[in-house]
Design an enzyme around this catalytic site. Sequence first.
Site: not given
Length: 102
Positions: A51-55
């Site tokens: 879950i690449r929340c940095y995006r």
Amino acid sequence: MTTFEKIYEIVRKIPYGKVATYGQIANMCGNPRWSRAVGYALHSNPDPENIRCYRVVNRFGGLAPAFAFGGKEEQAKLLRAEGIEVRDDYTVDLDKFLWNGL
């Protein structure tokens, strides 16, 4: 499905080299008022590798001032590694890098 699970499901879909906004994620979950809920969900992300929340950035393309997994410098590093240009003021050009949500 819980609110956080809906949020995580959508964030997983943001493609490599693209970003989405908190409001965009909230809208895709069915409630445009959930922008803060998106932030809370991402802050407690149980699986940052998938879950690449940095995006996820704010409505102006701004990075999170207190990015949960290392600060805005770390968020900028992760975005740049995907070819996303991060300006000196820690913003991303949404005209160029915003995911269309499809």
